[in-house]
Design a protein around this motif. Structure first.
Motif, PDB file in Angstrom:
ATOM      1  N   ALA A   1       8.775  39.182  49.139  1.00 48.17           N
ATOM      2  CA  ALA A   1       7.976  39.780  50.220  1.00 48.17           C
ATOM      3  C   ALA A   1       7.934  41.313  50.147  1.00 48.17           C
ATOM      4  O   ALA A   1       6.847  41.892  50.166  1.00 48.17           O
ATOM      5  N   PRO A   2       9.080  42.003  50.034  1.00 45.91           N
ATOM      6  CA  PRO A   2       8.982  43.465  49.919  1.00 45.91           C
ATOM      7  C   PRO A   2       8.304  43.918  48.625  1.00 45.91           C
ATOM      8  O   PRO A   2       7.553  44.900  48.619  1.00 45.91           O
ATOM      9  N   LEU A   3       8.556  43.181  47.551  1.00 45.86           N
ATOM     10  CA  LEU A   3       7.931  43.523  46.279  1.00 45.86           C
ATOM     11  C   LEU A   3       6.410  43.369  46.355  1.00 45.86           C
ATOM     12  O   LEU A   3       5.657  44.202  45.826  1.00 45.86           O
ATOM     13  N   LEU A   4       5.963  42.322  47.026  1.00 44.34           N
ATOM     14  CA  LEU A   4       4.531  42.102  47.223  1.00 44.34           C
ATOM     15  C   LEU A   4       3.906  43.262  47.997  1.00 44.34           C
ATOM     16  O   LEU A   4       2.841  43.770  47.625  1.00 44.34           O
ATOM     17  N   LEU A   5       4.569  43.712  49.026  1.00 44.76           N
ATOM     18  CA  LEU A   5       4.074  44.832  49.821  1.00 44.76           C
ATOM     19  C   LEU A   5       3.998  46.109  48.987  1.00 44.76           C
ATOM     20  O   LEU A   5       2.996  46.830  49.013  1.00 44.76           O
ATOM     21  N   VAL A   6       5.040  46.384  48.219  1.00 41.64           N
ATOM     22  CA  VAL A   6       5.065  47.595  47.391  1.00 41.64           C
ATOM     23  C   VAL A   6       3.960  47.560  46.338  1.00 41.64           C
ATOM     24  O   VAL A   6       3.232  48.541  46.146  1.00 41.64           O
ATOM     25  N   VAL A   7       3.819  46.426  45.667  1.00 36.53           N
ATOM     26  CA  VAL A   7       2.786  46.307  44.628  1.00 36.53           C
ATOM     27  C   VAL A   7       1.396  46.449  45.236  1.00 36.53           C
ATOM     28  O   VAL A   7       0.536  47.154  44.696  1.00 36.53           O
ATOM     29  N   PHE A   8       1.169  45.804  46.362  1.00 27.75           N
ATOM     30  CA  PHE A   8      -0.148  45.882  46.996  1.00 27.75           C
ATOM     31  C   PHE A   8      -0.470  47.297  47.453  1.00 27.75           C
ATOM     32  O   PHE A   8      -1.576  47.798  47.236  1.00 27.75           O
ATOM     33  N   GLU A   9       0.487  47.958  48.083  1.00 28.99           N
ATOM     34  CA  GLU A   9       0.242  49.310  48.583  1.00 28.99           C
ATOM     35  C   GLU A   9       0.130  50.345  47.463  1.00 28.99           C
ATOM     36  O   GLU A   9      -0.573  51.333  47.599  1.00 28.99           O
ATOM     37  N   THR A  10       0.815  50.118  46.350  1.00 27.93           N
ATOM     38  CA  THR A  10       0.813  51.091  45.266  1.00 27.93           C
ATOM     39  C   THR A  10      -0.407  50.955  44.358  1.00 27.93           C
ATOM     40  O   THR A  10      -1.088  51.939  44.068  1.00 27.93           O
ATOM     41  N   TRP A  11      -0.708  49.732  43.904  1.00 29.43           N
ATOM     42  CA  TRP A  11      -1.751  49.549  42.892  1.00 29.43           C
ATOM     43  C   TRP A  11      -3.015  48.863  43.393  1.00 29.43           C
ATOM     44  O   TRP A  11      -4.027  48.898  42.712  1.00 29.43           O
ATOM     45  N   ARG A  12      -2.990  48.216  44.521  1.00 35.53           N
ATOM     46  CA  ARG A  12      -4.151  47.498  45.069  1.00 35.53           C
ATOM     47  C   ARG A  12      -4.829  46.590  44.030  1.00 35.53           C
ATOM     48  O   ARG A  12      -6.025  46.722  43.754  1.00 35.53           O
ATOM     49  N   PRO A  13      -4.071  45.640  43.443  1.00 33.71           N
ATOM     50  CA  PRO A  13      -4.699  44.754  42.451  1.00 33.71           C
ATOM     51  C   PRO A  13      -5.655  43.766  43.122  1.00 33.71           C
ATOM     52  O   PRO A  13      -5.644  43.585  44.340  1.00 33.71           O
ATOM     53  N   GLU A  14      -6.475  43.151  42.306  1.00 36.65           N
ATOM     54  CA  GLU A  14      -7.387  42.118  42.802  1.00 36.65           C
ATOM     55  C   GLU A  14      -6.564  40.989  43.426  1.00 36.65           C
ATOM     56  O   GLU A  14      -5.473  40.679  42.950  1.00 36.65           O
ATOM     57  N   PRO A  15      -7.065  40.355  44.483  1.00 34.15           N
ATOM     58  CA  PRO A  15      -6.309  39.297  45.156  1.00 34.15           C
ATOM     59  C   PRO A  15      -5.893  38.146  44.232  1.00 34.15           C
ATOM     60  O   PRO A  15      -4.776  37.644  44.326  1.00 34.15           O
ATOM     61  N   LEU A  16      -6.777  37.737  43.327  1.00 29.45           N
ATOM     62  CA  LEU A  16      -6.445  36.633  42.422  1.00 29.45           C
ATOM     63  C   LEU A  16      -5.334  37.031  41.452  1.00 29.45           C
ATOM     64  O   LEU A  16      -4.439  36.236  41.158  1.00 29.45           O
ATOM     65  N   VAL A  17      -5.352  38.249  40.983  1.00 28.94           N
ATOM     66  CA  VAL A  17      -4.294  38.748  40.091  1.00 28.94           C
ATOM     67  C   VAL A  17      -2.968  38.814  40.843  1.00 28.94           C
ATOM     68  O   VAL A  17      -1.928  38.369  40.352  1.00 28.94           O
ATOM     69  N   LEU A  18      -3.018  39.351  42.052  1.00 29.92           N
ATOM     70  CA  LEU A  18      -1.816  39.451  42.878  1.00 29.92           C
ATOM     71  C   LEU A  18      -1.232  38.067  43.160  1.00 29.92           C
ATOM     72  O   LEU A  18      -0.027  37.838  42.999  1.00 29.92           O
ATOM     73  N   PHE A  19      -2.094  37.132  43.555  1.00 26.37           N
ATOM     74  CA  PHE A  19      -1.639  35.771  43.835  1.00 26.37           C
ATOM     75  C   PHE A  19      -1.034  35.123  42.601  1.00 26.37           C
ATOM     76  O   PHE A  19       0.040  34.518  42.669  1.00 26.37           O
ATOM     77  N   THR A  20      -1.702  35.242  41.467  1.00 19.96           N
ATOM     78  CA  THR A  20      -1.225  34.596  40.239  1.00 19.96           C
ATOM     79  C   THR A  20       0.134  35.129  39.816  1.00 19.96           C
ATOM     80  O   THR A  20       1.049  34.355  39.531  1.00 19.96           O
ATOM     81  N   ILE A  21       0.273  36.425  39.809  1.00 23.28           N
ATOM     82  CA  ILE A  21       1.543  37.040  39.390  1.00 23.28           C
ATOM     83  C   ILE A  21       2.675  36.631  40.318  1.00 23.28           C
ATOM     84  O   ILE A  21       3.749  36.213  39.872  1.00 23.28           O
ATOM     85  N   PHE A  22       2.455  36.701  41.622  1.00 19.48           N
ATOM     86  CA  PHE A  22       3.528  36.396  42.558  1.00 19.48           C
ATOM     87  C   PHE A  22       3.787  34.903  42.694  1.00 19.48           C
ATOM     88  O   PHE A  22       4.911  34.494  42.969  1.00 19.48           O
ATOM     89  N   ALA A  23       2.773  34.079  42.494  1.00 20.92           N
ATOM     90  CA  ALA A  23       2.995  32.627  42.526  1.00 20.92           C
ATOM     91  C   ALA A  23       3.857  32.204  41.342  1.00 20.92           C
ATOM     92  O   ALA A  23       4.843  31.467  41.503  1.00 20.92           O
ATOM     93  N   VAL A  24       3.507  32.693  40.163  1.00 23.41           N
ATOM     94  CA  VAL A  24       4.296  32.358  38.964  1.00 23.41           C
ATOM     95  C   VAL A  24       5.706  32.932  39.082  1.00 23.41           C
ATOM     96  O   VAL A  24       6.694  32.253  38.774  1.00 23.41           O
ATOM     97  N   GLY A  25       5.822  34.151  39.559  1.00 29.99           N
ATOM     98  CA  GLY A  25       7.137  34.766  39.723  1.00 29.99           C
ATOM     99  C   GLY A  25       8.001  34.033  40.732  1.00 29.99           C
ATOM    100  O   GLY A  25       9.193  33.815  40.510  1.00 29.99           O
ATOM    101  N   SER A  26       7.416  33.628  41.858  1.00 30.38           N
ATOM    102  CA  SER A  26       8.170  32.910  42.890  1.00 30.38           C
ATOM    103  C   SER A  26       8.642  31.551  42.403  1.00 30.38           C
ATOM    104  O   SER A  26       9.797  31.163  42.633  1.00 30.38           O
ATOM    105  N   VAL A  27       7.764  30.828  41.725  1.00 33.22           N
ATOM    106  CA  VAL A  27       8.140  29.508  41.205  1.00 33.22           C
ATOM    107  C   VAL A  27       9.216  29.643  40.138  1.00 33.22           C
ATOM    108  O   VAL A  27      10.211  28.900  40.135  1.00 33.22           O
ATOM    109  N   THR A  28       9.068  30.600  39.253  1.00 37.83           N
ATOM    110  CA  THR A  28      10.049  30.808  38.189  1.00 37.83           C
ATOM    111  C   THR A  28      11.417  31.174  38.761  1.00 37.83           C
ATOM    112  O   THR A  28      12.442  30.608  38.367  1.00 37.83           O
TER     113      THR A  28
END
Length: 129
Positions: free
Chosen positions: A73-100
């Motif tokens: 959760a904090p990492l998601l906030l930092v990444v979103f506020e810092t780089w503003r990636p596309e929603p699909l990219v953000l979801f994919t990276i954090f979904a794979v990271g969370s599951v792993t």
């Protein structure tokens, strides 16, 4: 007098937790604790410690969700506020990271919970009632 007897029989907690997190027998530290991904052996193959008393139940899953949530959760906030990636990219990276991270932590936390029960003589690990 009985409380002192029980406390003197308790085993060292931190070495047991370390062994359990490594998925090793909390008694000897060399035998495998699991016989499959989440199935705990009934007895250690090395020291013959009876592990059938364990009652990990939902504890490891709860701890996994708690730890992963507090990391992601904090990492998601930092990444979103810092780089503003596309929603699909953000979801994919954090979904794979969370599951792993969840799949990595779950058996290790189950081993730690079993080791905690063993160290604190819970659920019949003490040999008594």
């Amino acid at each position: 007098m009985t409380d002192q007897t029980v406390n003197s029989e308790e085993r060292a907690l931190w070495p047991a937790l370390t062994k359990g997190f490594r998925r090793k027998c909390p008694n000897c530290g060399s035998g495998p604790l699991m016989k499959s991904y989440l199935k705990v052996r009934d007895t250690c193959t090395v020291c013959r410690e009876d592990l059938s008393h364990q009652r990990a139940d939902d504890g490891p899953a709860y701890l996994t969700i708690l730890i992963v949530g507090h990391i992601v959760a904090p990492l998601l906030l930092v990444v979103f506020e810092t780089w503003r990636p596309e929603p699909l990219v953000l979801f994919t990276i954090f979904a794979v990271g969370s599951v792993t991270l969840s799949l990595y932590l779950l058996p290790r936390l189950k081993g730690a919970v079993v080791a905690f029960q063993w160290a604190r003589l819970m659920h019949g690990f003490g040999g008594g009632t």
